[in-house]
Design an enzyme around this catalytic site. Structure first.
Site: not given
Ligand SMILES: [Zn+2]
Length: 185
Positions: A45, A47, A128, A136, A166
């Site tokens: 991805h 990011d 997470k 996503n 994140h």
């Molecule tokens: Zn991703």
């Protein structure tokens, strides 16, 4: 994650743009006085590899798993040059830095980084932060996800620092949190 030992650095995931990546490279080189030995994209991805070209233009070797390279090509993203299958070990300074494929989760290709000296894991988007939502799921395998994290936890049961893709850094409790989030009810 930026891993440093004896003025050598490895960066996990590029910022999303070339501009931000250039700022990061300059910060590591000029403020921290380190040579960037490699950048690893932990999945395909934006990011993780959106700023890949800035690293390539800087002559920094770029790495990703063969799965990530294939997906990046299919996605017409920037493509890392150097591939690996299940595992890769770098040496910086006098320390080792590991990259491994734990199985499917956020994407089918997501890998994690581990720096033994600091007992620090870069979980990327597979892991997470506390309280986070599922994020996503467009390329996710939500059935495999909790099993993948359970195996990762079993391999590193007492890991001290866990960095999610994140949000806030945690400990092994964010591995537990991520497992619970995706366990089938
Ligand atoms: Zn991703």
């Amino acid at each position: 994650m930026v891993v440093i030992d004896q003025q050598e650095a490895i960066i996990f995931d590029t910022p999303t743009t070339d501009q931000a990546s250039l700022e990061l490279i300059h910060w590591v080189e000029q403020k921290l006085g380190c040579q960037v030995k490699a950048v690893v994209a932990t999945h395909f991805h934006e990011d993780c590899l959106g700023g890949l070209q800035a690293f390539q233009q800087h002559g920094i070797p770029t790495y990703a798993s063969h799965r990530t390279i294939a997906l990046a090509k299919a996605n017409q993203s920037a493509v890392p040059e150097n591939g690996f299958d299940q595992e890769l070990t770098f040496e910086i300074g006098s320390e080792k830095v590991q990259v491994l494929y734990p199985g499917k989760g956020h994407t089918h290709d997501n890998v994690v980084g581990y720096f033994p000296k600091a007992d620090a894991m870069f979980g990327g988007c597979l892991i997470k932060e506390m309280g986070a939502g599922k994020g996503n799921l467009a390329d996710a395998d939500t059935v495999a996800w909790p099993k993948t994290v359970a195996e990762l936890k079993a391999a590193y049961p007492h890991v001290k620092h866990v960095i999610p893709g994140h949000g806030k850094v945690g400990g092994s409790e964010i591995l537990d949190y991520t497992m619970r989030l995706f366990e089938q009810k």
